[in-house]
Design a protein around this motif. Structure first.
Motif, mmCIF file in Angstrom:
data_model
loop_
_atom_site.group_PDB
_atom_site.id
_atom_site.type_symbol
_atom_site.label_atom_id
_atom_site.label_comp_id
_atom_site.label_asym_id
_atom_site.label_seq_id
_atom_site.Cartn_x
_atom_site.Cartn_y
_atom_site.Cartn_z
ATOM 1 N N GLY A 48 5.499 3.168 -2.053
ATOM 2 C CA GLY A 48 4.523 2.236 -2.588
ATOM 3 C C GLY A 48 3.935 2.599 -3.926
ATOM 4 O O GLY A 48 2.987 1.959 -4.382
ATOM 5 N N THR A 49 4.482 3.619 -4.585
ATOM 6 C CA THR A 49 4.022 3.984 -5.911
ATOM 7 C C THR A 49 5.189 4.601 -6.665
ATOM 8 O O THR A 49 6.205 4.962 -6.064
ATOM 9 C CB THR A 49 2.846 4.971 -5.843
ATOM 10 O OG1 THR A 49 2.293 5.158 -7.154
ATOM 11 C CG2 THR A 49 3.270 6.316 -5.277
ATOM 12 N N THR A 56 -7.206 10.055 -10.097
ATOM 13 C CA THR A 56 -7.515 9.521 -8.760
ATOM 14 C C THR A 56 -7.589 10.681 -7.767
ATOM 15 O O THR A 56 -7.265 11.815 -8.078
ATOM 16 C CB THR A 56 -6.456 8.528 -8.270
ATOM 17 O OG1 THR A 56 -5.254 9.247 -7.940
ATOM 18 C CG2 THR A 56 -6.149 7.478 -9.323
ATOM 19 N N SER A 71 0.842 -1.189 0.000
ATOM 20 C CA SER A 71 0.000 0.000 0.000
ATOM 21 C C SER A 71 0.884 1.249 0.000
ATOM 22 O O SER A 71 2.058 1.190 0.323
ATOM 23 C CB SER A 71 -0.915 0.005 1.216
ATOM 24 O OG SER A 71 -0.167 0.080 2.398
ATOM 25 N N GLN A 72 0.266 2.338 -0.413
ATOM 26 C CA GLN A 72 1.019 3.575 -0.510
ATOM 27 C C GLN A 72 0.938 4.376 0.783
ATOM 28 O O GLN A 72 -0.078 4.388 1.453
ATOM 29 C CB GLN A 72 0.460 4.431 -1.658
ATOM 30 C CG GLN A 72 0.489 3.753 -2.994
ATOM 31 C CD GLN A 72 -0.778 2.968 -3.272
ATOM 32 O OE1 GLN A 72 -1.689 2.942 -2.445
ATOM 33 N NE2 GLN A 72 -0.822 2.302 -4.400
ATOM 34 N N THR A 73 2.026 5.014 1.119
ATOM 35 C CA THR A 73 2.043 5.899 2.291
ATOM 36 C C THR A 73 2.799 7.164 1.937
ATOM 37 O O THR A 73 3.653 7.167 1.044
ATOM 38 C CB THR A 73 2.705 5.233 3.506
ATOM 39 O OG1 THR A 73 4.024 4.812 3.145
ATOM 40 C CG2 THR A 73 1.917 4.037 4.002
#
Lengths: 111, 114
Positions: free
Chosen positions: A27-28, A98, A1-3
């Motif tokens: 995370g991205t 998004t 997951s992204q943080t």
């Protein structure tokens, strides 16, 4: 997951001192990155955005600058702070089409 | 150009009563719209988003919003307020064709009375 990480959480700086606020995303890859400022009792104002390393666009003329030395790192700087630079600074990231994901913010008080 | 107007800077409700936070937008095309919540000295949390699918959008914590193109509105509602809902709420429009920049309303502070 992204943080998204943003620091420091609070900062008190004298007028005329330099500033460096840092934001990193995990995370991205190749995110759009943003710096916003929230002055007391007002909404969020977009200061800078970046779509890639070294690509910075400024939304408003001001005493601040931004840099993106790495894909997931976004830095907000000033050479000499003014009283009017006080506020709550938020870093955010998004992908195209998004929502934006925000850091926890930095409360900057210039004295 | 994209912009958002939040019609109320402060809203006060009693716990257990409905919440209505109003938002009107201006956009030159079909927009993406969001509601965020901010607790004091905290970052922003996404409540819900509209991205041209169903016009009635359900979010977290019992909130929902309805996209009404004819009225250019995206009002946020909740059937029954809870004390923990006290916070500031922001309506946001994005510009996906312009680096996905986000434009914020001025915010509505929600006060919930016991």
């Amino acid at each position: 997951s992204q943080t998204i990480h943003q620091w420091p959480a609070t900062l008190v700086q004298p007028v005329g001192s330099p500033l460096s606020l840092e934001c990193t995303v995990e995370g991205t890859s190749n995110p759009n990155l943003y710096w916003y400022r929230q002055a007391a009792g007002r909404g969020l104002q977009l200061l800078f955005y970046s779509v890639g390393i070294g690509q910075i666009s400024s939304e408003v003329p001001q005493n601040l600058s931004a840099s993106r030395p790495q894909d997931r790192q976004f830095i907000l700087s000033s050479k000499k702070l003014l009283l009017s630079d006080s506020g709550f600074y938020l870093c955010a990231w998004s992908r195209q089409h998004t929502e934006a994901f925000f850091g926890q913010g930095t409360r900057l008080t210039v004295v | 150009a994209q912009s958002v107007t939040q019609l109320d800077s402060h809203v006060s409700v009693s716990e257990g009563t409905p919440v209505l936070l109003r938002c009107n937008y201006s956009s030159s095309y079909s927009p993406s719209l969001f509601w965020y919540v901010q607790h004091p000295n905290k970052g922003l949390q996404l409540l819900l988003k509209y991205t041209s699918a169903a016009t009635l959008v359900k979010g977290i914590n019992g909130f929902e919003a309805e996209f009404k193109k004819s009225e250019t509105s995206f009002h946020l509602t909740k059937p029954s307020a809870h004390m923990s809902d006290a916070a500031e709420y922001f309506c946001v429009v994005s510009d996906p064709d312009n680096f996905n920049k986000f434009y914020f309303g001025s915010g509505t502070k929600l006060n919930v009375k016991p």
